[in-house]
Design an enzyme around this catalytic site. Structure first.
Site, PDB file in Angstrom:
ATOM      1  N   LYS A 221       0.820  -1.221   0.000  1.00 54.93           N
ATOM      2  CA  LYS A 221       0.000   0.000   0.000  1.00 54.93           C
ATOM      3  C   LYS A 221       0.845   1.259   0.000  1.00 54.93           C
ATOM      4  O   LYS A 221       2.026   1.244   0.353  1.00 54.93           O
ATOM      5  CB  LYS A 221      -0.974  -0.035   1.174  1.00 54.93           C
ATOM      6  N   ARG A 255      -4.382  -9.964   4.250  1.00 53.35           N
ATOM      7  CA  ARG A 255      -4.536  -9.967   2.784  1.00 53.35           C
ATOM      8  C   ARG A 255      -3.205  -9.547   2.164  1.00 53.35           C
ATOM      9  O   ARG A 255      -2.670  -8.499   2.518  1.00 53.35           O
ATOM     10  CB  ARG A 255      -5.653  -8.996   2.414  1.00 53.35           C
TER      11      ARG A 255
HETATM   12  C1  9MG Z   1      -9.914  -5.295  -1.938  1.00 57.15           C
HETATM   13  N1  9MG Z   1      -9.044  -4.730  -0.918  1.00 57.15           N
HETATM   14  C2  9MG Z   1      -7.983  -3.889  -1.129  1.00 57.15           C
HETATM   15  N2  9MG Z   1      -7.441  -3.546   0.048  1.00 57.15           N
HETATM   16  C3  9MG Z   1      -8.170  -4.173   1.006  1.00 57.15           C
HETATM   17  C4  9MG Z   1      -8.130  -4.194   2.405  1.00 57.15           C
HETATM   18  O1  9MG Z   1      -7.254  -3.465   3.081  1.00 57.15           O
HETATM   19  N3  9MG Z   1      -9.015  -4.945   3.079  1.00 57.15           N
HETATM   20  C5  9MG Z   1      -9.948  -5.668   2.396  1.00 57.15           C
HETATM   21  N4  9MG Z   1     -10.834  -6.393   3.114  1.00 57.15           N
HETATM   22  N5  9MG Z   1     -10.062  -5.664   1.062  1.00 57.15           N
HETATM   23  C6  9MG Z   1      -9.179  -4.929   0.388  1.00 57.15           C
END
Ligand code: 9MG
Length: 275
Positions: A221, A255
Site C-alpha cells: 500500500k 490480505r
Molecule cells: C480489496 N481490498 C484492497 N485492500 C483491502 C483491504 O485493506 N481490506 C480488504 N478487506 N479488502 C481490500
C-alpha cells in the site's frame, strides 16, 4: 475461532493469509498480470501451494482513483476464475465485490467469502450475502475509491471506525447473518492518511473488542511508499514488516500479494504473540 464460510469452516486459531488475485487491467501493483482466466487460475493454485488459506478474486479495481466497471464486465472477469479454482484448491474462495448480483453469481460459482470494501452497504448486498450462507468481510472506507484519498478527516479515527464496524455487525445480525460468519477490517488506505493508518495499526487491539476476527490489508500500500520512498514493485519488505506487526497486534487474516513471504512472517509473529 471457526469462521463459517458456506460449506467450509476456516480455522482462525492461527493467522491465515488471504492471497490477492486481481483480474483487472488497472489494480495498482498487479493490474493486467492475470487478466486471462488460465493465468489467473494458475496463480490462485500457486498461492494455495504457498500457504494461502483464502484466495480473494477481484474484477473491479479498488485502488485510489479507480473508476467503476459495469457489473457485466466484473462478472465476465471473475466467474471463469472462480469456476476454474472451485474444487481444485483447499483454500476458501473469496469474491472482492460490493454488488449483490456479483455476490450471488460468485457464491453460486464456489465463493465461500464475500470481501466487501463497502461493508454490504449497497442496496441488496446484505440480503444477497445473507441468502448465500457464506462468510463476509466488512471493511471501513471513508468516501469512495475515486476520491477517498483527497483529504481524509476524522474527529477520532479509531473510535469512529470501531463504531462504524459495530453498526455494520448489527446490520448483519438484523439481516440474519450469524456472527460466526463475519470478520471486520479497519480498511487501511481507504480514506486514511499515513498517520491514520499508523494509529489504526498501533491500536488494532481495539477492534478485537468487537468480538470478531480482524482482517487487514496492508500489502504494497501507498503508506509504505510514503514511509520508505518505494514504488509499488519495491514494497515487499515493508509489507512483511506491517503484516508481522498486524498479527502481533491481533490480526487473524492478512490480505497479501506475496503469499510465501507473508506466510513465513505471520507464522513467526503468531509464535511471538503466543496463539
Ligand atoms: C480489496 N481490498 C484492497 N485492500 C483491502 C483491504 O485493506 N481490506 C480488504 N478487506 N479488502 C481490500
Amino acid at each position: 475461532m471457526l469462521l463459517r464460510c458456506g460449506g467450509h469452516s476456516l480455522d482462525l486459531a492461527r493467522p491465515v493469509v488471504m492471497g490477492v488475485l486481481n483480474v483487472t487491467p488497472d489494480s495498482f501493483s498487479d493490474g493486467g498480470r492475470f487478466l486471462r482466466p488460465r493465468e489467473a487460475v494458475a496463480h490462485g493454485i500457486a498461492m494455495t501451494e504457498e500457504g494461502a488459506g483464502i484466495i480473494d478474486v477481484g474484477g473491479a479495481s479498488t485502488r485510489p482513483g479507480a473508476v467503476d466497471v459495469a457489473p457485466e464486465e466484473e462478472l465476465r472477469r471473475v466467474l471463469p476464475v472462480l469456476e476454474g479454482l472451485a474444487g481444485r484448491v483447499d483454500a476458501v474462495l473469496s469474491i472482492d465485490t460490493s454488488r449483490p448480483e456479483v455476490i450471488r453469481a460468485a457464491c453460486a460459482a464456489g465463493a465461500g467469502f464475500v470481501n466487501d470494501i463497502r461493508a454490504l452497504r449497497l442496496p441488496g448486498a446484505l440480503e444477497a450475502a445473507a441468502e448465500s450462507g457464506v462468510a463476509v468481510g466488512l471493511m471501513h472506507m471513508q468516501g469512495e475509491p475515486r476520491t477517498m484519498q483527497l483529504e481524509p478527516r476524522y474527529r477520532e479515527v479509531v473510535t469512529e471506525i470501531r463504531d462504524f464496524l459495530a453498526g455494520r455487525l448489527q446490520a448483519c445480525a438484523s439481516a440474519g447473518i450469524a456472527a460466526d460468519r463475519v470478520v471486520i477490517d479497519p480498511g487501511f488506505g481507504f480514506g486514511k492518511s499515513v498517520e491514520h493508518n499508523l494509529r489504526l495499526l498501533r491500536e488494532l487491539g481495539v477492534f478485537r473488542e468487537l468480538g470478531r476476527p480482524v482482517l487487514v490489508g496492508l500489502s504494497r500500500k501507498s503508506m509504505i511508499g510514503r514511509l520508505l520512498g518505494r514504488e509499488a514493485g519495491e514494497r515487499l519488505y515493508g509489507s512483511i514488516a506491517l503484516a508481522a506487526i498486524a498479527v502481533l497486534n491481533g490480526a487473524a487474516i492478512v490480505r497479501a500479494h506475496d503469499v510465501a513471504a507473508t506466510v513465513d512472517a505471520v507464522r513467526i509473529a503468531a509464535e511471538v504473540r503466543g496463539s
